[in-house]
Design a protein around this motif. Structure first.
Motif, PDB file in Angstrom:
ATOM      1  N   UNK A  55      40.289  33.213 -14.523  1.00  0.00           N
ATOM      2  CA  UNK A  55      41.629  32.618 -14.451  1.00  0.00           C
ATOM      3  C   UNK A  55      42.694  33.683 -14.698  1.00  0.00           C
ATOM      4  N   UNK A  56      42.377  34.632 -15.586  1.00  0.00           N
ATOM      5  CA  UNK A  56      43.360  35.678 -15.923  1.00  0.00           C
ATOM      6  C   UNK A  56      43.680  36.592 -14.741  1.00  0.00           C
ATOM      7  N   UNK A  57      42.737  36.757 -13.832  1.00  0.00           N
ATOM      8  CA  UNK A  57      42.948  37.728 -12.751  1.00  0.00           C
ATOM      9  C   UNK A  57      43.387  37.069 -11.442  1.00  0.00           C
ATOM     10  N   UNK A  58      43.741  35.767 -11.524  1.00  0.00           N
ATOM     11  CA  UNK A  58      44.200  35.036 -10.332  1.00  0.00           C
ATOM     12  C   UNK A  58      45.533  34.356 -10.617  1.00  0.00           C
ATOM     13  N   UNK A  59      46.382  34.335  -9.595  1.00  0.00           N
ATOM     14  CA  UNK A  59      47.681  33.665  -9.734  1.00  0.00           C
ATOM     15  C   UNK A  59      47.840  32.744  -8.523  1.00  0.00           C
ATOM     16  N   UNK A  60      47.527  31.460  -8.675  1.00  0.00           N
ATOM     17  CA  UNK A  60      47.591  30.536  -7.541  1.00  0.00           C
ATOM     18  C   UNK A  60      49.042  30.322  -7.078  1.00  0.00           C
ATOM     19  N   UNK A  61      49.244  30.349  -5.768  1.00  0.00           N
ATOM     20  CA  UNK A  61      50.578  30.131  -5.187  1.00  0.00           C
ATOM     21  C   UNK A  61      50.679  28.760  -4.523  1.00  0.00           C
ATOM     22  N   UNK A  70      53.250  25.509  -4.082  1.00  0.00           N
ATOM     23  CA  UNK A  70      52.892  24.176  -4.563  1.00  0.00           C
ATOM     24  C   UNK A  70      51.713  24.276  -5.518  1.00  0.00           C
ATOM     25  N   UNK A  71      51.994  24.114  -6.803  1.00  0.00           N
ATOM     26  CA  UNK A  71      50.915  24.058  -7.792  1.00  0.00           C
ATOM     27  C   UNK A  71      51.252  22.939  -8.777  1.00  0.00           C
ATOM     28  N   UNK A  72      50.513  21.840  -8.643  1.00  0.00           N
ATOM     29  CA  UNK A  72      50.786  20.687  -9.516  1.00  0.00           C
ATOM     30  C   UNK A  72      49.712  20.526 -10.590  1.00  0.00           C
ATOM     31  N   UNK A  73      48.601  21.217 -10.415  1.00  0.00           N
ATOM     32  CA  UNK A  73      47.551  21.184 -11.445  1.00  0.00           C
ATOM     33  C   UNK A  73      46.617  22.372 -11.226  1.00  0.00           C
ATOM     34  N   UNK A  74      45.545  22.418 -11.999  1.00  0.00           N
ATOM     35  CA  UNK A  74      44.656  23.585 -11.998  1.00  0.00           C
ATOM     36  C   UNK A  74      43.514  23.465 -10.998  1.00  0.00           C
ATOM     37  N   UNK A  75      43.375  22.301 -10.353  1.00  0.00           N
ATOM     38  CA  UNK A  75      42.124  22.083  -9.617  1.00  0.00           C
ATOM     39  C   UNK A  75      42.267  21.585  -8.176  1.00  0.00           C
ATOM     40  N   UNK A  76      43.490  21.306  -7.719  1.00  0.00           N
ATOM     41  CA  UNK A  76      43.624  20.873  -6.317  1.00  0.00           C
ATOM     42  C   UNK A  76      43.214  22.017  -5.396  1.00  0.00           C
ATOM     43  N   UNK A 113      40.681  30.825   1.768  1.00  0.00           N
ATOM     44  CA  UNK A 113      41.873  30.926   0.929  1.00  0.00           C
ATOM     45  C   UNK A 113      42.610  32.211   1.294  1.00  0.00           C
ATOM     46  N   UNK A 114      43.907  32.140   1.468  1.00  0.00           N
ATOM     47  CA  UNK A 114      44.706  33.335   1.761  1.00  0.00           C
ATOM     48  C   UNK A 114      44.852  34.148   0.465  1.00  0.00           C
ATOM     49  N   UNK A 115      44.418  35.412   0.522  1.00  0.00           N
ATOM     50  CA  UNK A 115      44.417  36.249  -0.687  1.00  0.00           C
ATOM     51  C   UNK A 115      45.454  37.366  -0.566  1.00  0.00           C
ATOM     52  N   UNK A 116      46.362  37.404  -1.533  1.00  0.00           N
ATOM     53  CA  UNK A 116      47.316  38.519  -1.636  1.00  0.00           C
ATOM     54  C   UNK A 116      46.845  39.444  -2.757  1.00  0.00           C
ATOM     55  N   UNK A 117      47.053  40.754  -2.559  1.00  0.00           N
ATOM     56  CA  UNK A 117      46.712  41.718  -3.624  1.00  0.00           C
ATOM     57  C   UNK A 117      47.969  42.504  -3.986  1.00  0.00           C
ATOM     58  N   UNK A 174      58.388  29.740  -8.764  1.00  0.00           N
ATOM     59  CA  UNK A 174      57.681  30.920  -9.273  1.00  0.00           C
ATOM     60  C   UNK A 174      58.416  31.421 -10.509  1.00  0.00           C
ATOM     61  N   UNK A 175      57.692  31.535 -11.626  1.00  0.00           N
ATOM     62  CA  UNK A 175      58.315  32.021 -12.859  1.00  0.00           C
ATOM     63  C   UNK A 175      57.768  33.413 -13.170  1.00  0.00           C
ATOM     64  N   UNK A 176      58.670  34.368 -13.231  1.00  0.00           N
ATOM     65  CA  UNK A 176      58.273  35.729 -13.614  1.00  0.00           C
ATOM     66  C   UNK A 176      58.107  35.738 -15.130  1.00  0.00           C
ATOM     67  N   UNK A 177      56.993  36.246 -15.593  1.00  0.00           N
ATOM     68  CA  UNK A 177      56.752  36.248 -17.039  1.00  0.00           C
ATOM     69  C   UNK A 177      57.513  37.390 -17.706  1.00  0.00           C
ATOM     70  N   UNK A 178      57.897  37.161 -18.957  1.00  0.00           N
ATOM     71  CA  UNK A 178      58.383  38.287 -19.769  1.00  0.00           C
ATOM     72  C   UNK A 178      57.163  38.857 -20.473  1.00  0.00           C
TER      73      UNK A 178
END
Length: 304
Positions: free
Chosen positions: A295-301, A5-11, A69-73, A96-100
């Motif tokens: 922001x570049x080194x984090x991927x919110x789930x 669930x990610x609807x915005x950048x700040x929730x 916060x639950x952190x995955x590496x 979840x969108x896998x980037x090209x």
């Protein structure tokens, strides 16, 4: 199953993938540099050491722990730069969108496959091969999706151009209920001061209605002015060229009032505090040398 669930950048953040600097590999050669800033530091002999970068990323992990916060590496791949998890994937709503990404970074996606396996397969998608898109160019903001791109006919000449028109069209088609707005970004292979590698290098929303913005990152003034109008002039912290170079817009929100920021961003951090934000300062200046920051080194789930 994990329900994204990610609807915005700040929730309020609940789960995130934080990249890793372990086994980051030797300093790249000049030919291997992906961006002008790394190139600058490779030439100057000031490219960051693995030890320093590992310790910087640990300081971010500690902040996440503090806020429960639950952190995955990612799984560690030997001699591979896996710091920038935002590049390799992103979440919009519950998808979840896998980037090209650049082809030689494909194994970075394999390293987080164990996380993707926990998501309903119907909620994982990958754009067609001609659609280039990286997470740093995608900013989800409630009913809007803001996407950084480069519309020049010389797109393929730029290794620093990461999202093309086909990428923007793919998102617009998959999320018809969202207003997708794209922004033409300034690119330079040679001058980091003039290169907006991703949209989050020159713009990021914070709080409920504020934003950090850098005018020169946008090639078309009317697109920059559209954002000024959208957030309102008084709600914008405009960063200088030098602040953009040091990645001041690339902070990361844990919630609407808590922001992780680099400890040297003195002007930004005091503005944030004056505007009622709690600022968790971390050292991240070594990682910034690779033209990426928090922001570049984090991927919110998952965000509430």
């Amino acid at each position: 199953m994990m329900k994204l669930n990610v609807k915005n950048e700040t929730s309020r953040l609940r789960a995130v993938v934080l990249g890793t600097a372990e086994s980051n590999g030797p300093t790249p050669s000049i030919e291997e540099a992906y961006d002008p800033k790394s190139l600058e530091h490779i030439k100057a002999g000031t490219y960051p050491s693995e030890e320093d970068m590992v310790s910087e990323m640990e300081s971010v992990a500690e902040v996440f722990n503090k806020y429960d916060v639950k952190v995955y590496r990612p799984n560690i791949i030997k001699d591979c730069n896996q710091i920038f998890s935002r590049d390799i994937g992103f979440v919009i709503d519950d998808v979840f969108i896998k980037a090209n990404i650049l082809p030689d970074r494909e194994e970075e996606l394999d390293a987080i496959q164990y996380i993707i396996d926990q998501i309903d397969a119907d909620k994982v998608m990958r754009p067609p091969v001609e659609a280039h898109i990286e997470g740093g160019d995608v900013i989800v903001w409630n009913d809007h999706i803001f996407i950084g791109t480069y519309r020049g006919s010389d797109y393929s000449d730029y290794i620093v151009a990461r999202t093309n028109k086909a990428g923007v069209d793919f998102i617009a088609e998959k999320f018809p209920n969202k207003k997708v707005k794209s922004f033409n970004l300034r690119k330079s292979q040679t001058n980091a001061m003039d290169n907006a590698l991703h949209l989050d290098c020159c713009f990021q929303p914070i709080g409920k209605d504020k934003a950090i913005l850098h005018k020169n990152g946008f090639l078309e003034e009317e697109e920059y002015l559209w954002l000024v109008d959208f957030f309102g002039k008084d709600n914008i912290f405009e960063i200088t060229k030098e602040e953009m170079y040091h990645m001041n817009s690339n902070v990361f929100s844990i919630s609407e009032n808590v922001i992780i920021s680099e400890k040297n961003f003195t002007r930004l951090n005091s503005w944030l505090r004056e505007n009622g934000f709690t600022v968790e300062e971390v050292p991240y200046a070594e990682i910034a040398k690779q033209e990426g920051l928090l922001r570049c080194s984090t991927l919110p789930l998952i965000r509430d």
